[in-house]
Design a protein around this motif. Structure first.
Motif, mmCIF file in Angstrom:
data_model
loop_
_atom_site.group_PDB
_atom_site.id
_atom_site.type_symbol
_atom_site.label_atom_id
_atom_site.label_comp_id
_atom_site.label_asym_id
_atom_site.label_seq_id
_atom_site.Cartn_x
_atom_site.Cartn_y
_atom_site.Cartn_z
ATOM 1 N N TYR A 51 0.860 -1.175 0.000
ATOM 2 C CA TYR A 51 0.000 0.000 0.000
ATOM 3 C C TYR A 51 0.898 1.227 0.000
ATOM 4 C CZ TYR A 51 1.127 -0.439 4.943
ATOM 5 O OH TYR A 51 1.802 -0.577 6.120
ATOM 6 N N PRO A 52 0.403 2.397 -0.345
ATOM 7 C CA PRO A 52 1.252 3.585 -0.395
ATOM 8 C C PRO A 52 1.948 3.856 0.942
ATOM 9 C CG PRO A 52 -0.804 4.028 -1.509
ATOM 10 C CD PRO A 52 -0.940 2.675 -0.859
ATOM 11 N N GLY A 53 3.251 3.938 0.891
ATOM 12 C CA GLY A 53 4.064 4.182 2.079
ATOM 13 C C GLY A 53 4.505 2.924 2.799
ATOM 14 N N ALA A 54 4.118 1.750 2.312
ATOM 15 C CA ALA A 54 4.420 0.499 3.010
ATOM 16 C C ALA A 54 5.913 0.203 3.046
ATOM 17 C CB ALA A 54 3.676 -0.660 2.348
ATOM 18 N N VAL A 55 6.613 0.414 1.941
ATOM 19 C CA VAL A 55 8.043 0.095 1.896
ATOM 20 C C VAL A 55 8.828 1.008 2.832
ATOM 21 C CG1 VAL A 55 10.078 -0.010 0.413
ATOM 22 C CG2 VAL A 55 7.902 -0.890 -0.412
ATOM 23 N N ASP A 56 8.481 2.269 2.856
ATOM 24 C CA ASP A 56 9.154 3.204 3.762
ATOM 25 C C ASP A 56 8.923 2.796 5.212
ATOM 26 O OD1 ASP A 56 10.640 5.471 4.518
ATOM 27 O OD2 ASP A 56 8.815 6.673 4.687
ATOM 28 N N ARG A 57 7.696 2.459 5.563
ATOM 29 C CA ARG A 57 7.395 2.032 6.932
ATOM 30 C C ARG A 57 8.113 0.735 7.273
ATOM 31 N NH1 ARG A 57 1.587 1.315 8.361
ATOM 32 N NH2 ARG A 57 2.499 1.108 10.424
ATOM 33 N N ALA A 58 8.168 -0.203 6.323
ATOM 34 C CA ALA A 58 8.833 -1.483 6.580
ATOM 35 C C ALA A 58 10.342 -1.289 6.761
ATOM 36 C CB ALA A 58 8.551 -2.454 5.441
ATOM 37 N N LEU A 59 10.951 -0.433 5.936
ATOM 38 C CA LEU A 59 12.384 -0.156 6.093
ATOM 39 C C LEU A 59 12.680 0.487 7.446
ATOM 40 C CD1 LEU A 59 13.735 1.198 2.702
ATOM 41 C CD2 LEU A 59 14.643 -0.687 4.027
ATOM 42 N N SER A 87 0.499 -4.964 11.654
ATOM 43 C CA SER A 87 1.252 -6.070 11.065
ATOM 44 C C SER A 87 2.753 -5.803 11.059
ATOM 45 C CB SER A 87 0.769 -6.352 9.650
ATOM 46 O OG SER A 87 1.033 -5.242 8.819
ATOM 47 N N LEU A 88 3.164 -4.540 11.001
ATOM 48 C CA LEU A 88 4.591 -4.243 10.998
ATOM 49 C C LEU A 88 5.192 -4.258 12.397
ATOM 50 C CD1 LEU A 88 4.859 -1.505 8.235
ATOM 51 C CD2 LEU A 88 5.362 -3.929 8.081
ATOM 52 N N ASP A 89 4.389 -4.547 13.422
ATOM 53 C CA ASP A 89 4.964 -4.755 14.752
ATOM 54 C C ASP A 89 5.909 -5.947 14.732
ATOM 55 O OD1 ASP A 89 3.513 -2.638 15.648
ATOM 56 O OD2 ASP A 89 2.014 -3.828 16.703
ATOM 57 N N ASP A 90 5.604 -6.911 13.883
ATOM 58 C CA ASP A 90 6.474 -8.068 13.693
ATOM 59 C C ASP A 90 7.473 -7.732 12.589
ATOM 60 O OD1 ASP A 90 7.679 -10.511 13.397
ATOM 61 O OD2 ASP A 90 5.857 -11.598 12.868
ATOM 62 N N VAL A 91 8.749 -7.677 12.938
ATOM 63 C CA VAL A 91 9.772 -7.290 11.976
ATOM 64 C C VAL A 91 9.867 -8.310 10.839
ATOM 65 C CG1 VAL A 91 11.739 -8.406 13.111
ATOM 66 C CG2 VAL A 91 12.086 -6.308 11.814
ATOM 67 N N ARG A 95 9.952 -7.588 6.812
ATOM 68 C CA ARG A 95 10.904 -8.173 5.854
ATOM 69 C C ARG A 95 10.156 -8.853 4.708
ATOM 70 N NH1 ARG A 95 13.617 -9.426 2.418
ATOM 71 N NH2 ARG A 95 15.779 -10.113 2.397
ATOM 72 N N ASP A 96 9.011 -9.474 4.990
ATOM 73 C CA ASP A 96 8.168 -10.053 3.933
ATOM 74 C C ASP A 96 7.735 -8.978 2.938
ATOM 75 O OD1 ASP A 96 8.152 -12.658 4.862
ATOM 76 O OD2 ASP A 96 6.286 -12.423 5.979
ATOM 77 N N LEU A 97 7.317 -7.858 3.475
ATOM 78 C CA LEU A 97 6.843 -6.765 2.645
ATOM 79 C C LEU A 97 7.966 -6.229 1.753
ATOM 80 C CD1 LEU A 97 4.241 -4.443 4.038
ATOM 81 C CD2 LEU A 97 5.821 -3.546 2.395
ATOM 82 N N LEU A 98 9.169 -6.126 2.302
ATOM 83 C CA LEU A 98 10.309 -5.667 1.505
ATOM 84 C C LEU A 98 10.641 -6.668 0.400
ATOM 85 C CD1 LEU A 98 12.545 -4.304 4.387
ATOM 86 C CD2 LEU A 98 11.291 -2.966 2.687
ATOM 87 N N GLU A 99 10.527 -7.935 0.691
ATOM 88 C CA GLU A 99 10.783 -8.961 -0.328
ATOM 89 C C GLU A 99 9.748 -8.893 -1.443
ATOM 90 O OE1 GLU A 99 13.212 -11.916 -1.840
ATOM 91 O OE2 GLU A 99 13.508 -10.692 -0.071
ATOM 92 N N GLU A 100 8.503 -8.630 -1.076
ATOM 93 C CA GLU A 100 7.436 -8.478 -2.072
ATOM 94 C C GLU A 100 7.710 -7.279 -2.971
ATOM 95 O OE1 GLU A 100 3.804 -9.401 -3.931
ATOM 96 O OE2 GLU A 100 4.865 -10.544 -2.408
#
Length: 155
Positions: A51-59, A87-91, A95-100
């Motif tokens: 979703y918009p901003g997901a990669v930045d939040r995951a990083l 969901s991003l409380d779990d690192v 990492r899954d999101l970054l791989e996607e």
């Protein structure tokens, strides 16, 4: 018969406006503007849970998990609830999101983001412990970042 120019053909069809014509939300810290734009485009168009901003939040979540100084082991922790907001409380999910995102990016942006993630992965491997029972777990056993010891929330 004369040929019509491509611009004239496109001008005749109003079509759907491109979603990435609007300005991106901002540059992702530590990445080039070109890569940030490619990531924003993927977040808008990818048919996944990006979703918009997901990669930045995951990083930022991945970096924050690895930030505490010292040599003590770190343990990823299950989130309080399974909703998207937490969901991003779990690192590991970060990492899954970054791989996607890496799977959907063009080659140049994938290489730049991949270098950044690889440096964080090296720290993750140093600061977490291998899980000796990971091969017995039915979920995500094939992904290496789930094969590390983690802490389960109680209650």
């Amino acid at each position: 018969m004369p040929r019509r120019r491509p611009g004239a053909l496109r001008a005749g069809h109003p079509g759907r406006p491109r979603r990435w014509d609007k300005p991106p939300p901002g540059r992702i810290h530590g990445l080039s503007a070109r890569t940030s734009n490619a990531i924003h485009r993927v977040e808008e168009l990818a048919p996944s849970y990006l979703y918009p901003g997901a990669v930045d939040r995951a990083l930022r979540r991945y970096e924050a998990f690895l930030a505490p100084p010292g040599r003590r082991p770190l343990y990823p922790q299950d989130p309080d609830c399974g909703c998207v907001g937490h969901s991003l409380d779990d690192v590991r999910h970060a990492r899954d999101l970054l791989e996607e995102a890496l799977a959907h990016l063009p080659p140049r942006a994938r290489a730049e983001l991949g270098r950044r993630i690889a440096s964080l992965d090296r720290v993750y491997l140093k600061r977490t412990l291998p899980d000796p029972l990971a091969d017995r777990r039915p979920w995500k056993g094939d992904v290496w970042w789930y094969r590390r010891l983690y802490r389960v929330r109680e209650g």
